[in-house]
Design an enzyme around this catalytic site. Structure first.
Site, PDB file in Angstrom:
ATOM      1  N   TYR A  58      40.847  53.172  42.257  1.00  0.00           N
ATOM      2  CA  TYR A  58      41.575  51.902  42.241  1.00  0.00           C
ATOM      3  C   TYR A  58      40.793  50.827  42.997  1.00  0.00           C
ATOM      4  O   TYR A  58      40.638  49.695  42.511  1.00  0.00           O
ATOM      5  CB  TYR A  58      42.957  52.081  42.859  1.00  0.00           C
ATOM      6  CG  TYR A  58      43.795  50.828  42.855  1.00  0.00           C
ATOM      7  CD1 TYR A  58      44.411  50.386  41.690  1.00  0.00           C
ATOM      8  CD2 TYR A  58      43.960  50.073  44.014  1.00  0.00           C
ATOM      9  CE1 TYR A  58      45.170  49.230  41.676  1.00  0.00           C
ATOM     10  CE2 TYR A  58      44.731  48.926  44.011  1.00  0.00           C
ATOM     11  CZ  TYR A  58      45.332  48.509  42.841  1.00  0.00           C
ATOM     12  OH  TYR A  58      46.082  47.347  42.840  1.00  0.00           O
ATOM     13  N   THR A  63      57.060  46.205  44.387  1.00  0.00           N
ATOM     14  CA  THR A  63      56.989  46.463  42.950  1.00  0.00           C
ATOM     15  C   THR A  63      57.137  47.965  42.716  1.00  0.00           C
ATOM     16  O   THR A  63      56.981  48.771  43.635  1.00  0.00           O
ATOM     17  CB  THR A  63      55.637  46.015  42.369  1.00  0.00           C
ATOM     18  OG1 THR A  63      54.595  46.791  42.982  1.00  0.00           O
ATOM     19  CG2 THR A  63      55.389  44.524  42.611  1.00  0.00           C
TER      20      THR A  63
END
Length: 249
Positions: free
Chosen positions: A154, A189
């Site tokens: 990532y 989120t």
């Protein structure tokens, strides 16, 4: 941006992409939202239309060039131009030490985060360069400027997004098109909650944020609108970091 600009948002069905869609709707933009799930996409478009703006959902998976081409062409066919593009589609991948990572895990992250951003900009710039105007905002991360144990893929993908942003900005400047990135820190989120699965781990993580909290998707959405707008007209090739002070030291 002109009156009622045309805005295209990938990864619009959840999190930051969804918040950006509502932020642009608040500015009376005409909004094209995109993602992979048709029912959720149509529901989102209906919610935006209920606010009094023109909106349309176009299904696309940014890992595939035909999808991206059809998405951009569909937006232009619907509204006649493309003023702003927000490339928010992405994946976090599986957390694991680097020695446990695999080519398959690499592809799962890089195909969405890097190839998806590349293909999106390729076709957005095809339209914007010909227009002689436009603004692209890519979504990076605090991890685009630092490392993180267990999140090598990532982290590397977001470093790549920032490199693509800067290179594209230099190419697009001659056409009057700006390319920037917004790099959020921890934001409330579904992705954050997947990464920090239990409340104790999440609390410990957020305690390291100088402002002692996560950001909200709406805060990031407002920043995206600013970066894309005429209020930042001399800004290109830059990364706006919004992370509660995480990168201040």
């Amino acid at each position: 941006m002109t009156n009622h600009p045309v805005v295209l948002i990938t990864g619009a069905l959840t999190g930051i992409g969804r918040a950006a869609a509502f932020a642009f709707a608040g500015e009376n933009a005409r909004v094209v939202v995109s993602g992979r799930r048709v029912e959720e996409g149509r529901t989102l478009a209906a919610e935006l239309i209920a606010l009094g703006v023109e909106a349309e959902f176009i299904q696309a998976d940014v890992r595939f060039e035909d999808d991206v081409r059809n998405l951009v062409d569909g937006a232009v066919a619907r509204f006649g131009r493309l003023d702003v593009a927000v490339n928010a589609a992405g994946a976090e991948g599986e957390s694991a030490p680097l020695v446990e990572q695999t080519p398959e895990r690499y592809a799962a992250v890089f195909d969405s985060n890097v190839l998806g951003t590349l293909l999106s900009m390729k076709h957005e710039l095809r339209v914007m360069n010909a227009q002689g105007s436009g603004s692209i905002v890519n979504i990076s991360s605090t991890m685009g400027a630092r490392g993180a144990a267990g999140a090598s893929l990532y982290v590397a993908s977001k470093h790549a997004v920032e490199g693509l942003t800067k290179s594209a900005a230099l190419e697009a400047a001659a056409f009057g098109v700006r390319v920037n990135a917004v790099a959020p820190g921890p934001v409330e989120t579904p992705m954050l909650n997947r990464l920090l699965a239990d409340a104790e781990r999440k609390a410990a993580f957020l305690s390291a944020v100088p402002l002692k909290r996560a950001g909200t998707p709406e805060e990031i959405g407002d920043a995206i609108v600013f970066v894309s707008s005429g209020k930042s007209s001399f800004m290109t090739g830059e990364v706006l970091r919004i992370n509660g002070g995480r990168t201040a030291s």
